[in-house]
Structure formats: structure tokens, C-alpha cells
Design a protein around this motif. Structure first.
Motif, mmCIF file in Angstrom:
data_model
loop_
_atom_site.group_PDB
_atom_site.id
_atom_site.type_symbol
_atom_site.label_atom_id
_atom_site.label_comp_id
_atom_site.label_asym_id
_atom_site.label_seq_id
_atom_site.Cartn_x
_atom_site.Cartn_y
_atom_site.Cartn_z
ATOM 1 N N LEU A 243 -12.097 3.648 -3.658
ATOM 2 C CA LEU A 243 -11.180 2.904 -4.472
ATOM 3 C C LEU A 243 -10.063 2.591 -3.726
ATOM 4 N N ARG A 244 -9.211 3.723 -3.104
ATOM 5 C CA ARG A 244 -8.124 3.483 -2.191
ATOM 6 C C ARG A 244 -8.285 2.837 -0.968
ATOM 7 N N ALA A 245 -9.578 2.798 -0.359
ATOM 8 C CA ALA A 245 -9.856 1.855 0.642
ATOM 9 C C ALA A 245 -10.011 0.507 0.079
ATOM 10 N N ARG A 246 -10.765 0.139 -0.927
ATOM 11 C CA ARG A 246 -10.621 -1.105 -1.365
ATOM 12 C C ARG A 246 -9.254 -1.657 -1.965
ATOM 13 N N VAL A 247 -8.595 -0.880 -2.280
ATOM 14 C CA VAL A 247 -6.982 -1.350 -2.528
ATOM 15 C C VAL A 247 -6.590 -1.690 -1.280
ATOM 16 N N ALA A 248 -6.539 -0.995 -0.247
ATOM 17 C CA ALA A 248 -6.067 -1.420 1.034
ATOM 18 C C ALA A 248 -6.584 -2.692 1.567
ATOM 19 N N ALA A 249 -7.881 -2.831 1.462
ATOM 20 C CA ALA A 249 -8.414 -4.215 1.709
ATOM 21 C C ALA A 249 -7.769 -5.441 0.925
ATOM 22 N N ALA A 250 -7.911 -5.062 -0.431
ATOM 23 C CA ALA A 250 -7.436 -6.036 -1.451
ATOM 24 C C ALA A 250 -5.776 -6.480 -1.143
ATOM 25 N N ALA A 251 -5.076 -5.399 -0.692
ATOM 26 C CA ALA A 251 -3.595 -5.894 -0.318
ATOM 27 C C ALA A 251 -3.342 -6.815 0.940
ATOM 28 N N GLN A 252 -4.291 -7.043 1.562
ATOM 29 C CA GLN A 252 -4.368 -7.633 2.837
ATOM 30 C C GLN A 252 -4.508 -9.168 2.240
ATOM 31 N N ALA A 253 -5.008 -9.286 1.058
ATOM 32 C CA ALA A 253 -5.161 -10.896 0.382
ATOM 33 C C ALA A 253 -4.478 -11.232 -0.706
ATOM 34 N N HIS A 254 -3.257 -10.225 -0.761
ATOM 35 C CA HIS A 254 -2.645 -10.095 -2.121
ATOM 36 C C HIS A 254 -1.733 -11.634 -2.432
ATOM 37 N N LEU B 292 0.725 -1.248 -0.158
ATOM 38 C CA LEU B 292 0.003 0.149 0.134
ATOM 39 C C LEU B 292 0.957 1.177 -0.007
ATOM 40 N N ALA B 293 1.878 1.324 0.746
ATOM 41 C CA ALA B 293 2.859 2.354 0.783
ATOM 42 C C ALA B 293 3.333 2.748 -0.556
ATOM 43 N N ALA B 294 3.643 1.621 -1.460
ATOM 44 C CA ALA B 294 4.426 1.605 -2.462
ATOM 45 C C ALA B 294 3.237 2.350 -3.675
ATOM 46 N N ILE B 295 2.139 1.855 -3.553
ATOM 47 C CA ILE B 295 0.764 2.478 -4.413
ATOM 48 C C ILE B 295 0.635 3.982 -4.137
ATOM 49 N N ASP B 296 0.809 4.367 -2.560
ATOM 50 C CA ASP B 296 0.519 5.564 -2.279
ATOM 51 C C ASP B 296 1.642 6.620 -3.033
ATOM 52 N N THR C 275 -9.407 -8.516 -7.699
ATOM 53 C CA THR C 275 -8.491 -7.837 -8.250
ATOM 54 C C THR C 275 -8.457 -6.857 -9.423
ATOM 55 N N LEU C 276 -8.880 -8.072 -10.238
ATOM 56 C CA LEU C 276 -9.347 -7.192 -11.919
ATOM 57 C C LEU C 276 -10.333 -6.450 -11.974
ATOM 58 N N ARG C 277 -11.471 -6.729 -10.869
ATOM 59 C CA ARG C 277 -12.497 -5.726 -11.015
ATOM 60 C C ARG C 277 -12.210 -4.471 -10.245
ATOM 61 N N LEU C 278 -11.362 -4.337 -9.433
ATOM 62 C CA LEU C 278 -10.800 -3.215 -8.785
ATOM 63 C C LEU C 278 -10.127 -2.469 -9.699
ATOM 64 N N ARG C 279 -9.164 -3.003 -10.678
ATOM 65 C CA ARG C 279 -8.199 -2.461 -11.563
ATOM 66 C C ARG C 279 -9.072 -1.891 -12.497
ATOM 67 N N PHE D 154 1.272 -7.580 -8.739
ATOM 68 C CA PHE D 154 1.261 -6.872 -9.819
ATOM 69 C C PHE D 154 0.216 -6.055 -10.384
ATOM 70 N N VAL D 155 -0.933 -6.459 -10.330
ATOM 71 C CA VAL D 155 -2.234 -5.641 -10.690
ATOM 72 C C VAL D 155 -2.453 -4.504 -9.682
ATOM 73 N N LEU D 156 -2.511 -4.721 -8.463
ATOM 74 C CA LEU D 156 -2.715 -3.783 -7.334
ATOM 75 C C LEU D 156 -1.607 -2.443 -7.390
ATOM 76 N N LEU D 157 -0.509 -3.065 -7.688
ATOM 77 C CA LEU D 157 0.634 -1.699 -7.911
ATOM 78 C C LEU D 157 0.138 -0.603 -8.767
ATOM 79 N N GLN D 158 -0.671 -1.385 -10.060
ATOM 80 C CA GLN D 158 -1.025 -0.188 -10.825
ATOM 81 C C GLN D 158 -1.997 0.688 -10.546
ATOM 82 N N THR D 159 -2.813 0.282 -9.619
ATOM 83 C CA THR D 159 -3.768 1.174 -9.279
ATOM 84 C C THR D 159 -3.243 2.659 -8.807
#
Length: 358
Positions: free
Chosen positions: A275-286, A61-65, A297-301, A229-234
Motif C-alpha cells: 500500500l505504501r508503494a501505491r501511495v507513492a505512485a498516487a502522490a505523483q498524480a496528486h 510522501l514525506a508528510a505521510i511517512d 485515490t479513494l480505492r487506495l484509501r 487531502f485523502v492521500l495524507l490520511q493513509t
């Protein structure tokens, strides 16, 4: 004798400071094709690429931010950051220790590099065949093939690639651009992101030594890294959306006359926050490898892509003819937003995957 006053050394810039003081004055040059290598190294020195090397959700999440911060000003730079982040992700998660000798330099920005996984991600979805082929040769593999677009590259910079073997197995390794039998050429001009060090890579019987093999079993490895890989793109799409919202707010003249348009800066920011909140939740299950989790993950992207496109369109509608001028900021952001939607996995790719699941 009076003591001589000591001149304080300036403090190193953080990511926000680099964006404001170094990147923003050069946005036009980067958009025109200048590869911002010095900015990318500075971002690495500020810690932008090292957060997620520990494999944690917080690090991801820190990398995404950090990428979001850069993307508010420049998607070209944010995209290069994603390339760098993806390479860090592969090396940190890899099965083999050899390539990790490069991890510290890449995570710190001392060395820059890219990701050659656009073709493999499509190949794993059955969209196209793997572009690289190889065969066992001594303590390594002899590799050949062509990757049409690999970004964040230059001579001496490394990138990852996946090759198929005659028996159907897949191997992921680290290659060096410009090394023997690994040539790069720039033979296309893009409508945006021209300053991203994007090249065609030609590999002509290059030797990939075992010391540069990230994994000898890419089919098992890719499911472990694909969510990250995909979450980082967000970070790219969220950054662009937030940057567009700020651009719209700063345009007092246009904002007053755009009050009744369907999407304004407050709504853009609210969607970005959600969306940022969803990314944080998805990161927990990466680290989950099941297909159902990857589809989420794809739906979020996909939702991040839609927001980037709609936000950039909203800015064009607000600015009107002023945004339709060559070189205008809304026009640059619109071109950049289209890239968010076509970079692998693209909107077309994602919607195909989701349709298969129904």
C-alpha cells in the motif's frame, strides 16, 4: 588550569525520537482525553508538517511517512497531525495570498489548527448540504452555521471552512476558534480519539475578511486539493497497521499459539509495504483533477482502511482474553482502527462513490 569540560547540548529529537521518548509514556493519558499540544508542537519543530508545503509528490510522501511513524504508537496524535497537514495543504495551495501569512507558523507547529472540511467533502458528494452559509459584506463575508466536529482545535487555533453564498458560489476561508462569533464547545465523548481537541463549532454572523479567504471559488479549488487531502490520511491507517504488527510480534506467548490464524504480523507488514508503494505512485498524480484519478485515490484509501481494521482484529484474536480487558493495548488499537474507517471520507462514503462510478 585544566580546561573545564563543556556539557554538550542534547540534539533535538526527530519524529521517531519524539514518538519513543515523549509520546509512548503518555499513550494512556492521550487515550483518556489529554490533548497532546506539546507533542504536536514538537513534531512540527521536527519538520513533520512542512514537507508537503512545496506541493511536490516527494513532500507529500514525506508528510505521510511522518504521520505513519506517529500512528504506529498513537492514532489520536496521527489524526491531529493529519488535521495540521491538511491545513498546511490548503494554505500552500490556496488561490489567495492573505491566509499564507499563517503558513510558516502552522507548518512549523508554532501554531496548531484543524480542518473543517468533513461537511464540505460530504456536501460535494451530495450526502449532506453545506453547513455554513454566507453573504458578501463589505470586504469580506458574513458567515453563520454549525460544524458538529472539528478536530485539533482550541481557543486561538485556526481551521478552514467552506460556505455557500445565495447565488450558489462557494468560498473557502480561515476561521479562528474562540474569536468573536466563532465559539467552540465539547459536547460529545468518543470511544477513541478523545484526546484530539474535537469540538462543535458555532459561527454566529462572524465576519470572514478577504484577508482570510483561501479561495473565492471553492468549487474549482477542491478538485485541486482533494487527492492530497485523502492521500495524507493513509499515514494514519498504515501507521496503525505497522504498530499492530509490532505489537503482535512482541507478544511471544500469544504468537506461538496464533500461528494458524489467517492474518499475522508478516502478512500485515507485506500489505502495508504494498500500500505504501501505491501511495507513492498516487502522490505523483496528486495534482490531477479528473474524477477517474480521484476514484483511484479513494480505492487506495479504502484498502488502507480495510488493512487497519483487519490488522487490529488480528491482534485481538491473537491476544484473546488478554486483549479483551479494559485498558489493553489491542483494545485501544481496535477502537482506533474503527476511526480510520469512519473519518471523512468514510468507508460508507467511499463505497457509495465507487458504486456510482460503475
Amino acid at each position: 588550569m585544566a580546561a573545564i569540560a563543556r556539557i554538550a547540548e542534547p540534539l533535538p529529537l526527530d519524529v521517531a525520537g519524539i514518538v519513543h521518548e515523549i509520546m509512548r509514556p503518555r499513550l494512556g493519558a492521550i487515550d483518556a482525553g489529554e490533548y497532546p499540544a506539546d507533542i504536536l508542537r514538537a513534531l512540527g519543530a521536527a519538520g513533520a508538517y512542512g514537507h508537503h508545503a512545496d506541493g511536490t509528490a516527494a513532500g507529500l510522501l514525506a508528510a505521510i511517512d511522518a504521520m505513519t511513524e506517529a500512528g504506529q504508537a498513537c492514532l489520536s496524535t496521527a489524526f491531529c497531525m493529519w488535521c495540521q497537514d491538511a491545513l498546511v495543504w490548503y494554505l500552500a495551495q490556496g488561490d489567495e495570498a492573505g491566509p499564507r501569512r499563517h503558513l510558516a507558523a502552522i507548518a512549523s507547529g508554532a501554531a496548531l489548527g484543524g480542518t473543517g472540511l468533513s461537511n464540505p467533502m460530504k456536501a460535494f458528494s451530495g450526502i449532506e448540504p453545506l453547513a455554513l452559509q454566507g453573504e458578501r459584506a463589505g470586504e469580506g463575508y458574513r458567515v453563520r452555521g454549525r460544524l458538529p466536529w472539528v478536530s485539533n482545535l482550541g481557543p486561538g487555533q485556526r481551521f478552514a471552512g467552506i460556505l455557500s453564498l445565495p447565488d450558489g458560489r462557494r468560498v473557502m476561508g480561515l476561521f479562528e476558534a474562540g474569536a468573536e462569533a466563532v465559539s467552540i464547545a465539547g459536547n460529545a465523548r468518543f470511544i477513541a480519539l478523545e484526546g484530539t481537541g474535537t469540538y462543535t463549532v458555532m459561527i454566529r454572523d462572524a465576519l470572514l475578511s478577504d484577508a482570510d479567504v483561501i479561495t473565492h471559488d471553492a468549487a474549482a479549488f477542491v478538485p485541486r486539493i482533494r487527492n492530497g487531502f485523502v492521500l495524507l490520511q493513509t499515514g494514519m491507517g498504515l501507521g496503525l497497521a505497522r504498530g499492530v504488527a509490532a505489537l503482535m510480534r512482541a507478544d511471544a506467548r500469544g504468537r506461538a499459539n496464533a500461528a494458524f490464524l489467517p492474518l499475522g504480523p508478516d502478512a500485515i507488514e507485506a500489505r502495508a509495504d504494498a500500500l505504501r508503494a501505491r501511495v507513492a505512485a498516487a502522490a505523483q498524480a496528486h495534482a490531477e483533477t479528473d474524477r477517474a484519478n480521484f476514484l483511484e485515490t479513494l480505492r487506495l484509501r479504502l484498502d488502507v482502511s480495510w488493512l487497519a481494521l483487519e490488522a487490529a482484529q488480528a491482534a485481538m484474536l491473537q491476544f484473546g482474553a488478554r486483549g479483551y480487558l479494559e485498558g489493553s493495548e489491542p483494545f485501544r488499537r481496535l477502537r482506533e482502527a474503527q476511526f480510520v474507517a469512519i473519518v471523512t471520507p468514510s468507508v460508507k462514503h467511499i463505497t457509495t462513490e465507487l458504486a456510482r462510478a460503475t
